[in-house]
Design a protein around this motif. Sequence first.
Motif, PDB file in Angstrom:
ATOM      1  N   ALA A   1     -70.288 -56.206 -45.286  1.00  7.14           N
ATOM      2  CA  ALA A   1     -70.804 -57.550 -45.564  1.00  7.14           C
ATOM      3  C   ALA A   1     -70.453 -57.973 -46.989  1.00  7.14           C
ATOM      4  CB  ALA A   1     -72.317 -57.574 -45.356  1.00  7.14           C
ATOM      5  N   SER A   2     -70.598 -57.058 -47.943  1.00  8.67           N
ATOM      6  CA  SER A   2     -70.253 -57.388 -49.332  1.00  8.67           C
ATOM      7  C   SER A   2     -68.761 -57.625 -49.484  1.00  8.67           C
ATOM      8  CB  SER A   2     -70.714 -56.265 -50.267  1.00  8.67           C
ATOM      9  OG  SER A   2     -69.964 -55.078 -50.043  1.00  8.67           O
ATOM     10  N   MET A   3     -67.961 -56.917 -48.692  1.00  6.78           N
ATOM     11  CA  MET A   3     -66.509 -57.094 -48.733  1.00  6.78           C
ATOM     12  C   MET A   3     -66.117 -58.505 -48.300  1.00  6.78           C
ATOM     13  SD  MET A   3     -63.661 -54.644 -46.914  1.00  6.78           S
ATOM     14  CE  MET A   3     -64.493 -53.190 -47.547  1.00  6.78           C
ATOM     15  N   ILE A   4     -66.790 -59.007 -47.278  1.00  8.40           N
ATOM     16  CA  ILE A   4     -66.521 -60.372 -46.811  1.00  8.40           C
ATOM     17  C   ILE A   4     -66.868 -61.377 -47.890  1.00  8.40           C
ATOM     18  CG2 ILE A   4     -67.246 -62.131 -45.152  1.00  8.40           C
ATOM     19  CD1 ILE A   4     -67.637 -59.862 -43.123  1.00  8.40           C
ATOM     20  N   VAL A   5     -67.998 -61.170 -48.562  1.00 13.63           N
ATOM     21  CA  VAL A   5     -68.420 -62.074 -49.647  1.00 13.63           C
ATOM     22  C   VAL A   5     -67.390 -62.068 -50.768  1.00 13.63           C
ATOM     23  CG1 VAL A   5     -70.158 -62.470 -51.423  1.00 13.63           C
ATOM     24  CG2 VAL A   5     -70.866 -61.868 -49.100  1.00 13.63           C
ATOM     25  N   ILE A   6     -66.931 -60.879 -51.166  1.00 13.18           N
ATOM     26  CA  ILE A   6     -65.944 -60.779 -52.246  1.00 13.18           C
ATOM     27  C   ILE A   6     -64.630 -61.438 -51.842  1.00 13.18           C
ATOM     28  CG2 ILE A   6     -64.526 -59.152 -53.567  1.00 13.18           C
ATOM     29  CD1 ILE A   6     -66.888 -57.261 -53.543  1.00 13.18           C
ATOM     30  N   TRP A   7     -64.221 -61.217 -50.593  1.00 12.23           N
ATOM     31  CA  TRP A   7     -62.972 -61.823 -50.120  1.00 12.23           C
ATOM     32  C   TRP A   7     -63.065 -63.345 -50.166  1.00 12.23           C
ATOM     33  CZ3 TRP A   7     -61.885 -65.050 -45.967  1.00 12.23           C
ATOM     34  CH2 TRP A   7     -60.519 -65.259 -45.711  1.00 12.23           C
ATOM     35  N   LEU A   8     -64.195 -63.907 -49.751  1.00  7.57           N
ATOM     36  CA  LEU A   8     -64.367 -65.366 -49.770  1.00  7.57           C
ATOM     37  C   LEU A   8     -64.354 -65.894 -51.197  1.00  7.57           C
ATOM     38  CD1 LEU A   8     -67.094 -65.885 -47.001  1.00  7.57           C
ATOM     39  CD2 LEU A   8     -64.714 -66.653 -46.937  1.00  7.57           C
ATOM     40  N   LEU A   9     -65.064 -65.206 -52.098  1.00  3.43           N
ATOM     41  CA  LEU A   9     -65.094 -65.649 -53.493  1.00  3.43           C
ATOM     42  C   LEU A   9     -63.701 -65.557 -54.114  1.00  3.43           C
ATOM     43  CD1 LEU A   9     -68.426 -63.978 -54.718  1.00  3.43           C
ATOM     44  CD2 LEU A   9     -68.024 -66.409 -54.232  1.00  3.43           C
ATOM     45  N   ASP A  10     -62.977 -64.491 -53.799  1.00  5.68           N
ATOM     46  CA  ASP A  10     -61.622 -64.336 -54.319  1.00  5.68           C
ATOM     47  C   ASP A  10     -60.720 -65.464 -53.810  1.00  5.68           C
ATOM     48  OD1 ASP A  10     -59.383 -62.845 -55.574  1.00  5.68           O
ATOM     49  OD2 ASP A  10     -58.740 -62.606 -53.491  1.00  5.68           O
ATOM     50  N   TYR A  11     -60.863 -65.769 -52.537  1.00  4.01           N
ATOM     51  CA  TYR A  11     -60.020 -66.816 -51.945  1.00  4.01           C
ATOM     52  C   TYR A  11     -60.344 -68.187 -52.531  1.00  4.01           C
ATOM     53  CZ  TYR A  11     -58.110 -70.069 -48.511  1.00  4.01           C
ATOM     54  OH  TYR A  11     -57.439 -71.106 -47.913  1.00  4.01           O
ATOM     55  N   LEU A  12     -61.637 -68.500 -52.637  1.00  6.42           N
ATOM     56  CA  LEU A  12     -62.048 -69.838 -53.066  1.00  6.42           C
ATOM     57  C   LEU A  12     -61.916 -70.050 -54.568  1.00  6.42           C
ATOM     58  CD1 LEU A  12     -65.252 -70.268 -50.845  1.00  6.42           C
ATOM     59  CD2 LEU A  12     -62.997 -71.323 -50.499  1.00  6.42           C
ATOM     60  N   LEU A  13     -62.226 -69.013 -55.363  1.00  4.91           N
ATOM     61  CA  LEU A  13     -62.308 -69.202 -56.798  1.00  4.91           C
ATOM     62  C   LEU A  13     -61.098 -68.683 -57.565  1.00  4.91           C
ATOM     63  CD1 LEU A  13     -66.057 -68.214 -57.350  1.00  4.91           C
ATOM     64  CD2 LEU A  13     -65.083 -70.478 -56.901  1.00  4.91           C
ATOM     65  N   VAL A  14     -60.313 -67.791 -56.965  1.00  7.41           N
ATOM     66  CA  VAL A  14     -59.190 -67.201 -57.689  1.00  7.41           C
ATOM     67  C   VAL A  14     -57.857 -67.457 -56.987  1.00  7.41           C
ATOM     68  CG1 VAL A  14     -58.232 -65.083 -58.675  1.00  7.41           C
ATOM     69  CG2 VAL A  14     -60.718 -65.398 -58.582  1.00  7.41           C
ATOM     70  N   ALA A  15     -57.711 -66.942 -55.766  1.00  6.79           N
ATOM     71  CA  ALA A  15     -56.417 -67.009 -55.083  1.00  6.79           C
ATOM     72  C   ALA A  15     -56.001 -68.445 -54.791  1.00  6.79           C
ATOM     73  CB  ALA A  15     -56.490 -66.204 -53.784  1.00  6.79           C
ATOM     74  N   ARG A  16     -56.901 -69.250 -54.253  1.00  7.02           N
ATOM     75  CA  ARG A  16     -56.550 -70.628 -53.888  1.00  7.02           C
ATOM     76  C   ARG A  16     -56.167 -71.463 -55.104  1.00  7.02           C
ATOM     77  NH1 ARG A  16     -60.404 -74.582 -50.201  1.00  7.02           N
ATOM     78  NH2 ARG A  16     -58.845 -76.204 -49.794  1.00  7.02           N
ATOM     79  N   PRO A  17     -56.961 -71.433 -56.206  1.00  5.79           N
ATOM     80  CA  PRO A  17     -56.539 -72.187 -57.404  1.00  5.79           C
ATOM     81  C   PRO A  17     -55.201 -71.707 -57.959  1.00  5.79           C
ATOM     82  CG  PRO A  17     -58.868 -71.641 -57.523  1.00  5.79           C
ATOM     83  CD  PRO A  17     -58.310 -70.888 -56.362  1.00  5.79           C
ATOM     84  N   GLN A  18     -54.937 -70.393 -57.930  1.00 10.04           N
ATOM     85  CA  GLN A  18     -53.660 -69.890 -58.418  1.00 10.04           C
ATOM     86  C   GLN A  18     -52.500 -70.392 -57.570  1.00 10.04           C
ATOM     87  OE1 GLN A  18     -54.013 -65.615 -58.528  1.00 10.04           O
ATOM     88  NE2 GLN A  18     -55.064 -65.573 -60.506  1.00 10.04           N
ATOM     89  N   ARG A  19     -52.716 -70.438 -56.265  1.00 12.07           N
ATOM     90  CA  ARG A  19     -51.675 -70.909 -55.364  1.00 12.07           C
ATOM     91  C   ARG A  19     -51.364 -72.391 -55.625  1.00 12.07           C
ATOM     92  NH1 ARG A  19     -53.942 -69.613 -50.940  1.00 12.07           N
ATOM     93  NH2 ARG A  19     -53.105 -67.498 -50.886  1.00 12.07           N
TER      94      ARG A  19
END
Length: 458
Positions: free
Chosen positions: A435-453
Amino acid sequence: MTETSKSPASQGNTSLYRAVWRWHFYAGLLILPFMILMAITGATYIYRDEIDDWYHADLKFVEASSKTPLPISQQIDAALIAVPGSAAKVMPPANPDRSSEIVIATEAGGREAVYVDPYNGDVLGHMPDRTTIMWVVRRIHSLAEFGTIPNYIIEIASGWAILLVLTGMYLWWPRGNQKGGVVSLRETPKRRIWWRDAHAVTGIFIGVFIIFMAGTGMFWSVFWGKYANQFANGTPNGYPSGVRVDVPLSTIPMIDAFGDVSWTNENIPLPQSVDGGSDPVTTPNPIGIDQAVATFNDMGLTPGYAVSLPLTETGVYSASIYPDDLSLQRVIHLDQYSGRPLIDMGVADYGPFGKIMEFGINVHMGQEFGIANQIILLVICALIIFMSVSAGVMWWKRRPAGSLGVPPMPRDTSKLKMVTAILAIGGIIYPTVGASMIVIWLLDYLLVARPQRKLRTA
């Protein structure tokens, strides 16, 4: 130059390396503070007996005497004068210079531990049950002291610790002609590479121990441990076939009676006394606590055991001992009317799963191999603290100013998906980690990976 032939310095540019590094970074960011907490409290708890004996010496020790100790029943009477209620548990002295500990269920609904001089019945003092300094440290170690939700956090941290070690092993693995940073350190502490090497080399030497400690610690966890416990208690792997067969059982779990029992025994129901009854005319008199203690001694139960008194007229006298020597671990239930042993169970009677886990937990607590076990665990805890600090220093020296310093996204994003899928196996084994892994993946996607892309495509 192909990807497989790159120099060690450039390995950080490979997609797979970056993908693993990214998850390793997030795992460390999430749990390093808890790793330090668990290492400090765990190192302290290794010496729980020594520290408790020192800190609570006025309650735990008496002047040894050649006199015969008073009957336990008289000691209970003395305790009840100091703290009104009903006796729930007694711990006869393990040595001549020890006091008796008597747990009273108070009229207010709490439980109070009363310490009595076994030679003259003097009450040395009392405190709420399970509030010695080491009990508090134990509860801080699991964050249970702060409620159920923090207790879940420690479970998540333990699961992530295993994933942290596995990803760290991949990052450490020598590549190309790499020599430094494998078992030796490069440069000086002024340079980031020294901290990287110190972190990696320390981790590769104690990684297996971290996995062992995190894995065995999971059996106390609030979610995963609960269901693992139920599995062990419900299959022949945890208990011998004779534990429940032909033995009348009550609905009172051992954990409610003892408070602190071996994890594989927590949910075993206490067997009912079958030699008594509810009819006051036909019901024989109970044997009493004095006879029960004498019977336990005659049966060779190792000194230092605790006795839970019958809670009802169909209850039993239940004694348990969980010493440093695992082979002496034992539980005995006596019928309260006839004194007949209903169950006499030791480690030899456990199933293979129960034996393995009891051994693991005994080592986890620094008990199985005496002083050597304590020293090794103390060194491991110290190195875990060093690893956590070195990770923080390494991150601080690497991070760009004003940035969190998240490792760059892999050029081949399929590698990140592959690593995520592999780590998800751990998330399935430990659902709270998943469950924590899903939360981290979502935060990474929304706050880090997506803005970088977006920046790259702008």
